[in-house]
Design an enzyme around this catalytic site. Structure first.
Site, PDB file in Angstrom:
ATOM      1  N   HIS A 141      26.303  28.605   7.595  1.00  0.00           N
ATOM      2  CA  HIS A 141      24.897  28.753   7.219  1.00  0.00           C
ATOM      3  C   HIS A 141      24.482  30.199   6.955  1.00  0.00           C
ATOM      4  CE1 HIS A 141      23.382  24.633   7.876  1.00  0.00           C
ATOM      5  NE2 HIS A 141      24.257  24.571   8.868  1.00  0.00           N
ATOM      6  N   LYS A 172       8.266  29.948   7.717  1.00  0.00           N
ATOM      7  CA  LYS A 172       9.688  29.983   8.054  1.00  0.00           C
ATOM      8  C   LYS A 172       9.894  30.980   9.183  1.00  0.00           C
ATOM      9  CE  LYS A 172      10.611  30.897   3.738  1.00  0.00           C
ATOM     10  NZ  LYS A 172      11.575  29.858   3.441  1.00  0.00           N
ATOM     11  N   ARG A 173      11.084  30.952   9.753  1.00  0.00           N
ATOM     12  CA  ARG A 173      11.447  31.918  10.778  1.00  0.00           C
ATOM     13  C   ARG A 173      11.179  33.328  10.259  1.00  0.00           C
ATOM     14  NH1 ARG A 173      16.736  34.003  11.596  1.00  0.00           N
ATOM     15  NH2 ARG A 173      17.477  32.494  10.050  1.00  0.00           N
ATOM     16  N   LYS A 227      14.166  37.280   4.981  1.00  0.00           N
ATOM     17  CA  LYS A 227      13.250  36.300   4.380  1.00  0.00           C
ATOM     18  C   LYS A 227      12.023  36.978   3.775  1.00  0.00           C
ATOM     19  CE  LYS A 227      14.837  32.575   7.415  1.00  0.00           C
ATOM     20  NZ  LYS A 227      15.324  31.599   6.417  1.00  0.00           N
ATOM     21  N   THR A 246      15.501  24.702   3.232  1.00  0.00           N
ATOM     22  CA  THR A 246      15.053  23.311   3.065  1.00  0.00           C
ATOM     23  C   THR A 246      13.535  23.262   2.947  1.00  0.00           C
ATOM     24  OG1 THR A 246      15.077  22.966   5.478  1.00  0.00           O
ATOM     25  CG2 THR A 246      17.019  22.241   4.220  1.00  0.00           C
ATOM     26  N   LYS A 248      11.015  20.782   0.635  1.00  0.00           N
ATOM     27  CA  LYS A 248       9.871  20.022   1.146  1.00  0.00           C
ATOM     28  C   LYS A 248       8.601  20.359   0.376  1.00  0.00           C
ATOM     29  CE  LYS A 248      12.141  20.370   5.582  1.00  0.00           C
ATOM     30  NZ  LYS A 248      12.343  21.302   6.695  1.00  0.00           N
TER      31      LYS A 248
END
Length: 805
Positions: free
Chosen positions: A353, A543-544, A549, A651, A655
């Site tokens: 991952h 998100k985290r 990110k 993911t 969504k």
């Protein structure tokens, strides 16, 4: 049976559960009492099908999947179970007759604190999909009593408090008190008279199983989520306790039970690292002991293990299982090493991952030798044979060093990703780009000496949870438009494309979004006090919190937009609500500083009358599955802005696109495949590509050049560094800005101008509603391929060698 008859049966069962298992009277029952009664009545209906599924596995000898994961972010289960069983409306009718609101009952269920982010949610989607398409599977993990943490935001800072989701019990789980395994740590290793190695652990912890049923779509198949709880084997030392040594009398119990207390304990200290390794070995060993027990009971001969079971390692956390299965086969069951190795490698497969080498787990050799002495011996032997084969294939010293399971360059550490790779017959990435980059970055050398093992399995999501349950109004609109067959065949979503230009359908699509935005605005006001206008563009990044990110890039754009609005107050501005949510690891200080900056920026902007409510910023605390189910249906813009080449898949992007949000993102992870399916005209792509970002990060990037070339970026960073958003502490973010300019490892400044330009395109598209809603409809219509059912079918066919029935 009619719905009314089903509802009446449910009503009677609920009243029975309320009286005899909850111990409450209907006239005085609390909302929690009604939740328990409704859950127990639902669970009874699932258990019958659970048993039928298990009986079929035994009778037919089906091959089974064991999915090993440190996280299972399953969220609330009652709404999911009712939906998959087709009981939502009968339950609503049953409770209505008792004067109870079903939505209020749903609200009583806490989110299971069994995960953190995408890794755990993927595992949950996969478990539901395996049940939905009839693949016999058991998910194995840890029953964390406090999970990760509950996030509070106080004065803009993240505070972590225990998540006590089990404090009132869990009506879904079944304790299997007779199903226990002993897990050893420390001690010594000797050799018996027959030459077999014998481990004498210095400490033994007991693993106790707790089972939760996982019901698939239409309720045809039910699988098991088996979680392990740690218990001490040593009794309470009563003499010491009575003499006043209350702590010493319980120390072994406290140490043992800490294993299943908290998800991802801080590992910045040696004690934290030890606890993390104890957790990983504890659940891997218990799971593999259970696998062997099940196989011997059903099939008798361990030589057939790969024919009857496939074990999927979800990231490196369970990688110690490779050595542990070898220990069990060789030491406990007396198998020849070479035979055991072939069986083990044929049984295991590994999902990677991450492309960041620093995120691939490794453990100090001295700690592993002390904690897991026999496993370390086995790892040495696996490595020796692995290197012998590589040398025989022509590998030189440099290549041998790169593929060794032991990293000799950084203080002698065991590379757990390498162990998982060598010990598996298939290694998969989770998006096309990620898999391609695995072969040229983190596993380039291993792919040379062990070719042909890497394959791609692009992630997916369960549409039952993320469309049908999370967004009932949109689901109804879809069904009313193209028919109910879409509920069973996600490929039928493509039929919606014919309505993308239909004005009436666009209006209905926009109306359901407006309803979701009104509900989210209400939630945001209750949780944060921030008032959002549902007519505004809802710009969402959930998100985290992590530097790659790039929540920071989004914040910089927020400040740029704020500066522009103040400079041009009469401009034709699009009203926008910037919505953030996510948790930072407790020891990740930079990520926590980014959270504080987001909240400080929000405080200044939200109280500035000069922007005339055109810009609002909200940070929603304690992001979890339930919060996501409210945010995702309300999102207009989906922020997927990671540094290209670093996001394995994502993911959340799937969504949000499924619910009709338009993506703004880099060509990273699954964004590439989303863009290919929705069309580049229906997504906003910006920034460097992975082929450009990789060399910049490797060779060094001068952020000050970007600063010199961009007046807008300079104005944003000057405002942050000078204390505009922290007037009570002007230097609060000076170090953050200086660090960014000195070491912009994630290329925030490099992509800033491109990102801002893309955001201007977003605003222009929002200002043309017919174009916006056409793109939104096409996003929903064209993402049926991202169903986790498709992903699981690919795993079954290409990795597990398991027919889908």
């Amino acid at each position: 049976m009619t719905m009314e008859a089903e509802a009446e049966m449910l009503r009677q069962d609920i009243l029975s559960k309320l009286a005899y298992q909850v111990g409450a009277r209907a006239e005085r029952a609390s909302p929690r009492d009604w939740f328990l009664a409704a859950t127990l009545a639902t669970r009874d209906r699932i258990v019958d099908r659970w048993r039928t599924s298990a009986d079929e596995v035994v009778a037919q000898g089906h091959k089974q999947v064991c999915y090993l994961s440190m996280e299972f972010l399953i969220g609330r289960l009652l709404s999911d179970a009712l939906g998959n069983m087709g009981l939502t409306e009968p339950m609503r009718l049953a409770l209505d007759g008792l004067g109870v609101d079903l939505e209020a009952v749903f609200a009583q269920e806490p989110d299971a604190a069994l995960g953190n982010g995408g890794l755990g949610r993927l595992a949950a989607c996969f478990m539901e999909s395996m049940a939905s398409i009839g693949i016999p599977a058991t998910g194995y993990g840890i029953r964390y009593e406090n999970g990760l943490f509950r996030q509070l935001i106080q004065d803009g800072r993240q505070l972590e408090v225990p998540e006590d989701w089990l404090s009132l019990g869990n009506p879904w789980e079944f304790e299997r008190s007779s199903l226990t395994y002993d897990i050893g740590f420390g001690g010594t290793v000797t050799q018996d008279d027959g030459g077999r190695m014998v481990w004498h652990p210095g400490e033994v912890v007991r693993a106790i199983a707790y089972d939760t049923p996982v019901v698939g779509w239409r309720g045809h198949w039910v699988n098991t989520l088996r979680l392990w709880s740690a218990r001490a084997t040593d009794p309470l030392h009563l003499d010491a306790f009575n003499s006043g040594d209350h702590i010493g009398a319980q120390i072994s119990r406290v140490k043992a039970e800490a294993i299943s207390r908290v998800l991802y304990p801080g590992d910045e200290s040696p004690a934290g690292q030890e606890l993390r390794l104890r957790q990983e070995y504890f659940f891997a060993s218990a799971s593999l002991q259970d696998l062997i027990r099940r196989h011997l009971r059903l099939h008798g001969d361990l030589l057939t293990l790969p024919e009857k079971f496939s074990v999927q390692l979800n990231d490196t956390h369970p990688a110690i299982g490779v050595a542990e299965l070898m220990r069990l086969l060789v030491d406990v069951h007396g198998m020849d090493w070479d035979v055991a190795w072939e069986i083990s490698r044929a049984t295991f497969s590994y999902t990677n991952h991450t492309l960041m080498p620093e995120a691939l787990e490794s453990w100090a050799v001295p700690m592993m030798e002390r904690m897991l002495p026999r496993n370390m011996q086995i790892i040495y032997l696996i490595n020796a044979r692995h290197l012998e084969q590589a040398r025989a294939g022509g590998a030189g010293d440099a290549l041998l060093s790169a593929v060794s399971l032991i990293d000799e360059q950084h203080g002698r550490r065991v590379r757990m990703g390498h162990l998982a790779f060598v010990g598996s017959h298939k290694i998969n990435g989770v998006s096309a780009l990620h898999t391609a980059l695995m072969k040229t970055t983190v596993f380039a050398e291993l792919d040379r000496v062990c070719p042909g093992r890497i394959t791609n399995k692009t992630n997916g999501i369960t549409f039952r949870r993320w469309l049908m349950r999370a967004n009932a109004p949109l689901t109804k609109l879809i069904v009313d438009t193209i028919g109910p067959q879409v509920l069973d065949d996600t490929d039928r979503l493509a039929d919606l494309a014919a309505y993308a230009r239909d004005a009436a359908f666009q209006e209905a699509f926009a109306a359901q979004r407006r309803t979701a935005k009104e509900a989210l605005a209400k939630m945001v006001r209750e949780r944060t006090g921030v008032v959002l206008d549902p007519a505004a563009l809802f710009d969402v990044q959930i998100k985290r919190i992590h530097e790659y990110k790039r929540q920071l890039l989004n914040i910089l754009h927020t400040v740029a937009l704020y500066n522009s609005m103040r400079a041009q107050p009469t401009g034709n501005w699009v009203p926008r609500a910037k919505i953030f949510a996510g948790k930072a690891a407790p020891s990740y200080h930079q990520a926590k500083l980014i959270i504080r900056l987001a909240n400080d920026v929000a405080k200044v902007i939200n109280h500035d009358p000069t922007v005339r409510n055109l810009l609002r910023v909200a940070f929603i605390p304690n992001y979890n599955v339930t919060a996501a189910e409210s945010i995702i249906p309300a999102a207009d813009l989906s922020e997927q802005i990671s540094t290209a080449g670093l996001e394995a898949s994502g993911t959340g992007n799937m969504k949000l696109a499924l619910n009709g949000a338009l993506t703004i993102g880099t060509l990273d992870g699954a964004n590439i495949e989303i863009s290919e399916r929705v069309g580049l005209e229906n997504i906003f792509i910006f920034g460097l590509k992975a082929s450009e970002a990789g060399p910049l990060r490797r060779d060094g990037y001068d952020a000050r050049a970007a600063l010199a070339a961009s007046d807008e970026l300079r104005g944003v960073l000057d405002a942050i560094a000078s204390g505009v958003f922290s007037p009570e502490e002007p230097d609060r973010y000076r170090g953050l800005v200086e660090g960014l300019l000195a070491h912009d490892n994630f290329l925030v400044t490099a992509d800033f101008d491109s990102y801002v330009a893309s955001q201007r395109q977003v605003a222009q598209r929002w200002g043309r509603p017919a174009e916006w809603w056409r793109s939104a409809v096409l996003n929903t219509a064209n993402v049926g391929w991202f169903s986790s059912d498709r992903t699981i079918r690919e795993y079954a066919d290409e990795i597990w060698d398991l027919p889908v029935r």
